[in-house]
Motif scaffolding. Structure first.
Motif, PDB file in Angstrom:
ATOM      1  N   ASP A 196      78.353  48.211  -7.443  1.00 62.85           N
ATOM      2  CA  ASP A 196      77.883  48.340  -8.817  1.00 62.85           C
ATOM      3  C   ASP A 196      76.957  49.549  -8.933  1.00 62.85           C
ATOM      4  O   ASP A 196      76.014  49.703  -8.152  1.00 62.85           O
ATOM      5  CB  ASP A 196      77.128  47.064  -9.216  1.00 62.85           C
ATOM      6  CG  ASP A 196      76.906  46.968 -10.724  1.00 62.85           C
ATOM      7  OD1 ASP A 196      76.619  47.998 -11.347  1.00 62.85           O
ATOM      8  OD2 ASP A 196      77.018  45.849 -11.259  1.00 62.85           O
ATOM      9  N   ILE A 197      77.193  50.408  -9.934  1.00 63.12           N
ATOM     10  CA  ILE A 197      76.368  51.612 -10.096  1.00 63.12           C
ATOM     11  C   ILE A 197      74.932  51.271 -10.468  1.00 63.12           C
ATOM     12  O   ILE A 197      74.022  52.079 -10.243  1.00 63.12           O
ATOM     13  CB  ILE A 197      76.963  52.566 -11.153  1.00 63.12           C
ATOM     14  CG1 ILE A 197      76.990  51.895 -12.532  1.00 63.12           C
ATOM     15  CG2 ILE A 197      78.342  53.043 -10.750  1.00 63.12           C
ATOM     16  CD1 ILE A 197      77.374  52.838 -13.661  1.00 63.12           C
ATOM     17  N   LEU A 198      74.690  50.102 -11.043  1.00 64.51           N
ATOM     18  CA  LEU A 198      73.335  49.715 -11.422  1.00 64.51           C
ATOM     19  C   LEU A 198      72.559  49.115 -10.260  1.00 64.51           C
ATOM     20  O   LEU A 198      71.339  48.982 -10.335  1.00 64.51           O
ATOM     21  CB  LEU A 198      73.373  48.709 -12.581  1.00 64.51           C
ATOM     22  CG  LEU A 198      73.990  49.202 -13.889  1.00 64.51           C
ATOM     23  CD1 LEU A 198      73.913  48.113 -14.948  1.00 64.51           C
ATOM     24  CD2 LEU A 198      73.305  50.474 -14.379  1.00 64.51           C
ATOM     25  N   SER A 249      74.335  50.012 -21.948  1.00 62.91           N
ATOM     26  CA  SER A 249      74.706  48.658 -21.540  1.00 62.91           C
ATOM     27  C   SER A 249      76.030  48.734 -20.799  1.00 62.91           C
ATOM     28  O   SER A 249      76.701  49.765 -20.792  1.00 62.91           O
ATOM     29  CB  SER A 249      74.816  47.723 -22.752  1.00 62.91           C
ATOM     30  OG  SER A 249      75.838  48.165 -23.631  1.00 62.91           O
ATOM     31  N   GLY A 250      76.406  47.617 -20.188  1.00 63.03           N
ATOM     32  CA  GLY A 250      77.611  47.611 -19.377  1.00 63.03           C
ATOM     33  C   GLY A 250      77.367  48.242 -18.023  1.00 63.03           C
ATOM     34  O   GLY A 250      76.245  48.647 -17.688  1.00 63.03           O
ATOM     35  N   THR A 251      78.417  48.331 -17.232  1.00 64.64           N
ATOM     36  CA  THR A 251      78.274  48.906 -15.898  1.00 64.64           C
ATOM     37  C   THR A 251      79.628  49.403 -15.412  1.00 64.64           C
ATOM     38  O   THR A 251      80.635  49.311 -16.117  1.00 64.64           O
ATOM     39  CB  THR A 251      77.704  47.871 -14.912  1.00 64.64           C
ATOM     40  OG1 THR A 251      77.414  48.515 -13.667  1.00 64.64           O
ATOM     41  CG2 THR A 251      78.693  46.737 -14.666  1.00 64.64           C
ATOM     42  N   ALA A 252      79.636  49.925 -14.208  1.00 63.85           N
ATOM     43  CA  ALA A 252      80.877  50.352 -13.555  1.00 63.85           C
ATOM     44  C   ALA A 252      80.788  49.956 -12.090  1.00 63.85           C
ATOM     45  O   ALA A 252      79.706  49.971 -11.499  1.00 63.85           O
ATOM     46  CB  ALA A 252      81.077  51.857 -13.698  1.00 63.85           C
ATOM     47  N   ILE A 253      81.920  49.595 -11.527  1.00 60.48           N
ATOM     48  CA  ILE A 253      81.993  49.242 -10.111  1.00 60.48           C
ATOM     49  C   ILE A 253      82.896  50.255  -9.428  1.00 60.48           C
ATOM     50  O   ILE A 253      84.064  50.399  -9.792  1.00 60.48           O
ATOM     51  CB  ILE A 253      82.528  47.817  -9.921  1.00 60.48           C
ATOM     52  CG1 ILE A 253      81.555  46.818 -10.555  1.00 60.48           C
ATOM     53  CG2 ILE A 253      82.721  47.501  -8.444  1.00 60.48           C
ATOM     54  CD1 ILE A 253      82.033  45.388 -10.516  1.00 60.48           C
ATOM     55  N   VAL A 254      82.332  50.979  -8.474  1.00 70.80           N
ATOM     56  CA  VAL A 254      83.054  52.030  -7.763  1.00 70.80           C
ATOM     57  C   VAL A 254      83.222  51.608  -6.312  1.00 70.80           C
ATOM     58  O   VAL A 254      82.234  51.408  -5.601  1.00 70.80           O
ATOM     59  CB  VAL A 254      82.303  53.374  -7.848  1.00 70.80           C
ATOM     60  CG1 VAL A 254      83.071  54.456  -7.099  1.00 70.80           C
ATOM     61  CG2 VAL A 254      82.089  53.779  -9.301  1.00 70.80           C
ATOM     62  N   ASN A 255      84.466  51.463  -5.889  1.00 70.28           N
ATOM     63  CA  ASN A 255      84.745  51.013  -4.521  1.00 70.28           C
ATOM     64  C   ASN A 255      83.932  49.776  -4.168  1.00 70.28           C
ATOM     65  O   ASN A 255      83.292  49.700  -3.116  1.00 70.28           O
ATOM     66  CB  ASN A 255      84.481  52.140  -3.517  1.00 70.28           C
ATOM     67  CG  ASN A 255      85.542  53.220  -3.586  1.00 70.28           C
ATOM     68  OD1 ASN A 255      86.694  52.957  -3.907  1.00 70.28           O
ATOM     69  ND2 ASN A 255      85.151  54.450  -3.303  1.00 70.28           N
ATOM     70  N   ASP A 256      83.923  48.829  -5.105  1.00 63.99           N
ATOM     71  CA  ASP A 256      83.303  47.511  -4.924  1.00 63.99           C
ATOM     72  C   ASP A 256      81.779  47.533  -4.966  1.00 63.99           C
ATOM     73  O   ASP A 256      81.135  46.552  -4.591  1.00 63.99           O
ATOM     74  CB  ASP A 256      83.761  46.858  -3.609  1.00 63.99           C
ATOM     75  CG  ASP A 256      85.271  46.747  -3.514  1.00 63.99           C
ATOM     76  OD1 ASP A 256      85.904  46.529  -4.565  1.00 63.99           O
ATOM     77  OD2 ASP A 256      85.815  46.889  -2.407  1.00 63.99           O
TER      78      ASP A 256
END
Length: 261
Positions: free
Chosen positions: A189-191, A180-187
């Motif tokens: 979303d990894i999902l 669950s959750g996510t990460a945002i890399v350079n604006d």
């Protein structure tokens, strides 16, 4: 047996090959042999299947098996890779990935854990972890981590073996999917668009990923293509990094012959 039934059974590659060999042997027994001109001709009145039918079915089988393989790879990627829902081909987002890029202020990460140092907060966050969690067989490896990693700063994850450092990095890079959750890399979303995420950063694991039979130049080409660079950009990358690393004389040397003093 009707020809439609035979073609139906030919979906199984072994059955198609058996039918094909039988037809070839019949043509050989007739002292004619399987030829291009008789590809869609039946050898006897009783025989209703031709070698051409079998060849077309084997081509169709190849396409069908390829689609099944690609589908299973998405829903059961093994130890590494993002796990897709079984119905992902029915989702418009799969065929038309979102190109949305978050702007500063769209997502706010508040870290209230005493396990993290207070954020200095200068500059823009290049990576945002938002309640990132990963469970393995009921055991929690990463427990809801929220964290900003700012550009032009060095962020360090410290912890004992099994604390979840590698698991966290693996989720950010798309090697494994978060529970669950996510990460945002350079604006991004990894999902939503992992392909664009991978183009924007590099990852150096604990061991060197080198191929002994590839040259220095071929290594740069290989990893540049993984990044999605075009031919012109790849040549620029080759010249750039060979100069930075002072490896111009090793351009065409195999990796196994390169030694670092």
């Amino acid at each position: 047996m009707p020809v439609g039934t035979k073609l139906g059974f030919s979906v199984f590659l072994n059955t198609a090959m058996a039918f094909g060999f039988k037809i070839i042997l019949n043509w050989e027994a007739a002292a004619v042999g399987a030829q291009w001109h008789n590809l869609f001709e039946t050898i006897t009145i009783e025989e209703n299947l031709t070698l051409g039918h079998i060849m077309l079915m084997m081509i169709a089988d190849t396409v069908i098996y390829m689609i099944i393989t690609l589908y299973l790879e998405k829903i059961m990627p093994g130890s590494y890779g993002r796990v897709y829902k079984w119905y992902f081909p029915l989702m418009p987002s799969f065929w038309f990935p979102r190109k949305k890029r978050y702007i500063e202020g769209d997502v706010t990460v508040v870290n209230q854990s005493d396990r993290f140092e207070p954020e200095i907060g200068c500059g823009k966050a290049g990576i945002k972890l938002i309640n990132l969690k990963k469970n393995f067989s009921g055991k929690t490896a990463v427990d809801g981590v929220s964290l900003n990693m700012f550009r032009n700063q060095i962020t360090v994850l410290l912890g004992h073996n099994g604390a979840g450092k590698t698991t966290t990095i693996s989720m950010i890079t798309g090697l494994i999917s978060p529970t669950s959750g996510t990460a945002i890399v350079n604006d991004v979303d990894i999902l939503e668009n992992m392909e664009d995420v991978r183009k924007s950063f590099g990852f150096c694991p604990q061991h060197n990923i080198l191929f002994s039979e590839l040259t220095v130049r071929e290594h740069i080409i290989f990893y540049s293509r993984l990044k999605g660079l075009d031919k012109k950009e790849i040549e620029e990358e080759i010249d750039k990094y060979l100069k930075i690393l002072e490896f111009e004389d090793k351009r065409n040397a195999l990796a196994k012959h390169c030694q670092v003093a």
